[in-house]
Design a protein around this motif. Sequence first.
Motif: not given
Length: 526
Positions: A147, A150, A199
């Motif tokens: 999380f 990205t 994501l």
Amino acid sequence: MTTFDDILEEAGKFGRCQKRIFILLCMVSMPWAGVYVGIVFQGFTPDHWCRDPAVVERREACGWNLTESRRLTVPLDNSSGQQSSCEQYEVDWNATELTCDNQELEDLSRTPTTSCKHGWEYDYEGRRSFVTEFDLVCSNAWLVDMFQATLNVGFLVGSIAIGYLADRFGRKMSFLISNLLNGVAGILVAVAPNYISLLVFRTLYGFGVKGGWVAGYVLITEIVGVEFRRTVGVIYQMFFSVGILILPLLAYYITDWRWLQVVITIPYILFLSYYWFIPESPRWLLSQNQNSKAVKITEGMAKENKMTLSKNIKVATLKDDNADSTTASFMDLIRTPNMRKHTFILSYNWFTSAVVYQGLIMRLGILGGNVYIDFLISGLVEFPAAFLILFTIERIGRRLPFATANFVAGVSCFITAFIPDSMFWFKTAVACIGRLGITMTFEMVVFVNTELYPTFVRNLGVSVCSTLCDVGGIVAPFLLYRLAVIWLELPLIIFGFLAFLAGGLVLLLPETRGVPLPDTIDDIEK
């Protein structure tokens, strides 16, 4: 030749117009705190244990609470002595002596265990995070790191792309495009149906957030006089700390991660209204030889500041209106000796600032205890850094405080590593001094970066150098957690070495106190 600093002498260096624009752009720093560190609340991992349908049925029938049910039916973790989060007994509970009236079981220590087969139960404590929604625990816990990873990938690509757009098509346009992307991507994150799409949208979110923030920073520093650059630059960043103070308050009352995401995103949608309230950078327009537009905007600034541009200034500015404009490229950052040196040293300092800053926060565990209080403390620690910068850089200069802050952070890391755990408060205090030092370097590297590049490549230069900040953000948790397995204090030794080297390299940079912003590469090389 007339420079924009000459024009500001008549239009006003920090008049009512610049103050209005400055206040508006400072608002951009606050939601960025929610984007950058909101994972602490949005990705909160509560106590959890394996879900067993037979146990759930027995608990509901007997009226047991979660604590009683967990104590009776969840195996102990051999390493911690606590109830396991990832294993369950491989047993038919209907065949045991466990009943509503009889809660005394035979010894189950030799009963075989297995990994969770039916998902998990959570002690929510009133908070719903994406971790509990997508079951990102146990063998899937590493996905939580994605999380944040990205987001940093988005920062990395977006800061370069939007930095190029800002130097090619203008600060204002790139700022607005970034906020449009932030608004769309932020809402998509809030409504993502699964973790893969979450994501993807998070990467797009990162693509716009940092690039737009840098464009706003460059814009405000370009429209004020040289003696005001450092103040607006530091205060612009200080509003990130204001955002850190506001975030736990929002998270305390907004307990669903999706709604918290919406609230963090709404300001970016509102920032689109800045189309009517902020101008393009006249300094950038002059670097692109769009002089007539620059004069028109500057006249508007002068009028709002209750000043008047002289006819001589207008004529001198307009006379080169047909000259060739200069287009930014990455090669401009490394083609000549001084530009190459600046790019290397500043990139390394961005990297070090990110690694040590995030590493010290994780090392302290943000002081432990109540997460809301910890966040308030972490935000308050950053304010003295801003005031120290404002107090020193016009009296002493940029280079010495910048290098000293790195040295202080490095020394603090070394000392903290060798203070025994029994001296907890002393160890925490020294670590906080290190946090103060690295916060100063983080805030100083931004405006020193803008002062060491010419106008036509300034936004691209800041964006390219700051990509190493994103690399540092990805590296920091691996440095901390992997090296800590070898020796708990080893990460602090590494952080100290990185900070010391950064401080030494800063001493090789030129002093920029009181120096007008450079307009060409020749200004840098001379």
